[in-house]
Write an enzyme that holds these catalytic residues in place. Sequence first.
Site, PDB file in Angstrom:
ATOM      1  CE1 TYR A 141      -3.205  -2.635  -0.088  1.00  0.00           C
ATOM      2  CE2 TYR A 141      -4.052  -1.893   2.098  1.00  0.00           C
ATOM      3  CZ  TYR A 141      -4.030  -2.893   1.187  1.00  0.00           C
ATOM      4  OH  TYR A 141      -5.253  -3.901   0.895  1.00  0.00           O
ATOM      5  CE  LYS A 192      -0.121 -17.493  -2.879  1.00  0.00           C
ATOM      6  NZ  LYS A 192      -0.757 -18.639  -2.740  1.00  0.00           N
ATOM      7  CG  ASP A 224      -3.106 -19.983  -0.852  1.00  0.00           C
ATOM      8  OD1 ASP A 224      -2.334 -19.743   0.174  1.00  0.00           O
ATOM      9  OD2 ASP A 224      -3.120 -20.857  -1.721  1.00  0.00           O
ATOM     10  CG  ASP A 248      -7.442  -3.839   3.775  1.00  0.00           C
ATOM     11  OD1 ASP A 248      -8.435  -3.878   4.404  1.00  0.00           O
ATOM     12  OD2 ASP A 248      -7.232  -3.129   2.846  1.00  0.00           O
ATOM     13  CG  ASP A 252     -12.737  -5.737   6.177  1.00  0.00           C
ATOM     14  OD1 ASP A 252     -12.290  -5.452   7.268  1.00  0.00           O
ATOM     15  OD2 ASP A 252     -13.309  -4.906   5.431  1.00  0.00           O
TER      16      ASP A 252
END
Length: 359
Positions: A141, A192, A224, A248, A252
Amino acid sequence: MARKVLVLPGDYIGPEIMEEAVKVLRAVDRRFALGIELEHGLLGGAAIDACGVPLPDETLAQAREADAILLGAVGGPKWDGVERHLRPERGLLAIRSELQLFGNLRPAILYPQLADASSLKPELVAGLDLLIVRELTGGIYFGEPRGIRTLENGEREGYNTYKYSESEIRRIGHLAFSLARKRDRRVCSVDKSNVLEATVLWREVMEEVARDYPDVELSHIYVDNAAMQLVMRPKQFDVMVTGNMFGDILSDAAAMLTGSIGMLPSASLDKDGRGMYEPCHGSAPDIAGQGKANPLATILSVAMMLRYTLGSAEAADTIEQAVSDVLDQGLRTPDIHSEGTRLVGTAEMGDAVLAAVSE
Ligand code: NAD
């Protein structure tokens, strides 16, 4: 020693939920003689209306002075027309980066009384108590270079940079491990590393950090699989630590396991443990001014503030117990209401928690 708390109510339901949270904070301050000094400030749309910018210099100065910041929520349709760099949410991003709030704590706790509110089967989620620790000021980000460029063949290409330095990883790692020590002593690091080199380093540094915490168990999981496990068997996790983008998304998803956004607090901490505390939800313009907003996420943010920045676990426990008690009494705001429970408004819910912490 006096401890300074800056209160930033924000916009739409922000002031409504903040009023209830402040009542509760004042009550535990009195009960436990905490010596908390409250100061109010402007952020977001309220600041745009008063001063023309979403983060006035005065608010930033107040924030730097404060030990902790309690925020309601900012933004809403009233300011949709203002220029992008002056939008209310810009104030929020700016205060996070100005104060170097790199560690975002997102607990996903499901009170057994609300197990029916989850989209998952009650037995999978009842009693869920998971803490996601998300790196908030680095990763893709913020990585440079970034942008949209035109290639030689005339086609446009969007690009971002995923990078983490060792010190950034170490900093968030230490935060996660030290928090795990206050819980079930298990950290699961999400990466990852089968595809992204940046997260190969992430995994290596997490292993190094783990050596300082022999009493805490470290495991690793690919992002994943983490997403899959979160919806399959969420109670297996204690603390999950991850980078900005994965955090992020996963936080959620974890939030929704609990059924209602009106119940979820969060914290963003700097390296010295000072921090900003806020509910996970936004300013809910659709229900503002109607006394329907659930104040519990903000009240639980006060509990996190007392635990993580103000060093008063006893007061934090008292608030969390009070929230559980009012749920036991069957009180529910519209977002968590179901048959057989008693529908109450924002102030009545706040008053019930106030009564329970004052006992
Ligand atoms: P939202 O979280 O404000 O609302 C989503 C839905 O959840 C709405 O139906 C709302 O009524 C409900 N809801 C939210 N909080 C609730 C509460 N405490 N009690 C009961 N119901 C609640 O998200 P949105 O509608 O996408 O955003 C509205 C505004 O808030 C936007 O301007 C957005 O940018 C801003 N926002 C701010 C923050 C923040 O301040 N940290 C976070 C997210 C969104």
